[in-house]
Every structure is written in structure tokens, then in C-alpha cells.
Design a protein around this motif. Sequence first.
Motif, mmCIF file in Angstrom:
data_model
loop_
_atom_site.group_PDB
_atom_site.id
_atom_site.type_symbol
_atom_site.label_atom_id
_atom_site.label_comp_id
_atom_site.label_asym_id
_atom_site.label_seq_id
_atom_site.Cartn_x
_atom_site.Cartn_y
_atom_site.Cartn_z
ATOM 1 N N TYR A 1 41.596 46.538 16.463
ATOM 2 C CA TYR A 1 42.703 45.662 16.054
ATOM 3 C C TYR A 1 43.974 45.957 16.855
ATOM 4 O O TYR A 1 44.554 45.057 17.465
ATOM 5 N N SER B 1 42.257 31.289 11.246
ATOM 6 C CA SER B 1 43.393 31.556 10.353
ATOM 7 C C SER B 1 43.013 31.294 8.900
ATOM 8 O O SER B 1 43.402 32.058 8.003
ATOM 9 N N ALA C 1 40.951 34.210 7.709
ATOM 10 C CA ALA C 1 41.782 35.391 7.478
ATOM 11 C C ALA C 1 42.635 35.233 6.221
ATOM 12 O O ALA C 1 42.754 36.158 5.419
ATOM 13 N N CYS D 1 41.296 40.240 12.737
ATOM 14 C CA CYS D 1 42.567 40.231 12.025
ATOM 15 C C CYS D 1 42.391 41.079 10.767
ATOM 16 O O CYS D 1 41.522 40.802 9.937
ATOM 17 N N VAL E 1 49.267 35.888 9.270
ATOM 18 C CA VAL E 1 48.222 35.359 10.154
ATOM 19 C C VAL E 1 48.845 34.447 11.208
ATOM 20 O O VAL E 1 48.468 34.494 12.385
ATOM 21 N N PHE F 1 50.317 36.690 13.749
ATOM 22 C CA PHE F 1 49.264 37.428 14.449
ATOM 23 C C PHE F 1 49.001 36.808 15.830
ATOM 24 O O PHE F 1 48.863 37.503 16.830
#
Length: 191
Positions: A77, A112, A115, A156, A175, A178
Motif C-alpha cells: 500500500y 472506489s 473500497a 486501498c 477513497v 487516494f
Amino acid sequence: MSFELPALPYAKSALEPYISEKTLDFHYGKHHQTYVNKLNDLVPGTKFENADLETIVKEAEGGIFNNGAQVWNHTFYFMQFSPDGCKEPKDKLKTAIEAEWKTVEDFKEAFSQAAATLFGSGWAWLVKDDAGKLSIVQTSNAANPMRDGLTPILTCDVWEHAYYLDKQNARPKYVEDFWKVLDWKVVSERF
């Protein structure tokens, strides 16, 4: 084998305002370090004493798996970020994403969603199978798609410690941010 917390390839303040230095102090400096420390405490005298992280992720159970997978997951990550990295996937990865989701934006929307909607704590992943086909998977807790024979391409972290100091309970905002620090060059090289 002794495990160490890998050095970040950027300053802890480099991802601001999207991921704060304070979050990295806790997430990387405390949580990630604790997984490393616990793994080093657990492996001596076991069959994993001289194993690498990938072997531990694929074969271990219980505390050794949980801590080993969290070391692997967090390292994977943190290493995919850059304050000024490539903002779009390249070459073969871009082609593969477009083959599966039509556009990069459609992929980002689907990822997304995965996540943001994972129940509880865990990870959203872009993975490929042995045939090179891409998919999005969600895993809970320390789970890693390598256990299912899949190759991680990007992830993520949606454990609260990844975003709570910056975003409180607004996981979708985390997110969204991110994508602003994800370095697609790193991700494309993993493909």
C-alpha cells in the motif's frame, strides 16, 4: 529472518493534504511498525522462522498470518504512492483496464465503490489471475488475494486507521483522495 519496516520513498508530509503527516505517523509509524514487531516476536522457533513475507501470507495461519499479511499489505500500500507520480495507468495495464471496464474512469468508479462499501475493516484490491484477467476484490481484516492464487496490482487500505485522523468516518472522501497520490507508474510496473 528478521523483518524491518521499509523506508518510505517520500517524506511523511509529501502526500498532504490528501494523506497527512499525522496519519502517516500513526498508520505507518505505529500500526505498520507494530505488525513488524509482532511478526518478529512470533516467527522464531516456527517453520516460518526463515520464510519470506510472501510465503507467510500464502501458508501461515493465526497470528503469524495476521501480522505477516498486514506487513505485506501495508508495505504494498505505502509503496504505491507519490506526491508527483504518474496520474494514469500506462501501456499494457491501461489496455487491460479498458478491456475489462471500458475506461479508466469506469474502473476507478468500480474500485472506489468496492473500497467505500467494504463492511468493517479490510482492503480493496485490483488483481490479475493467471490468464492476466483483471478483477476487483474486497478482503476483510488481513486477508490477501495471493491466498486465492491472484496477483495484487494495487490496493486501498480501508481500515479506519488509514483515514480516521484526516477524514473521520468519511471513507468515500478518503477513497476519492487516494487517487490523487496513487502513482500509476508503480502500479503499471506491478502488472
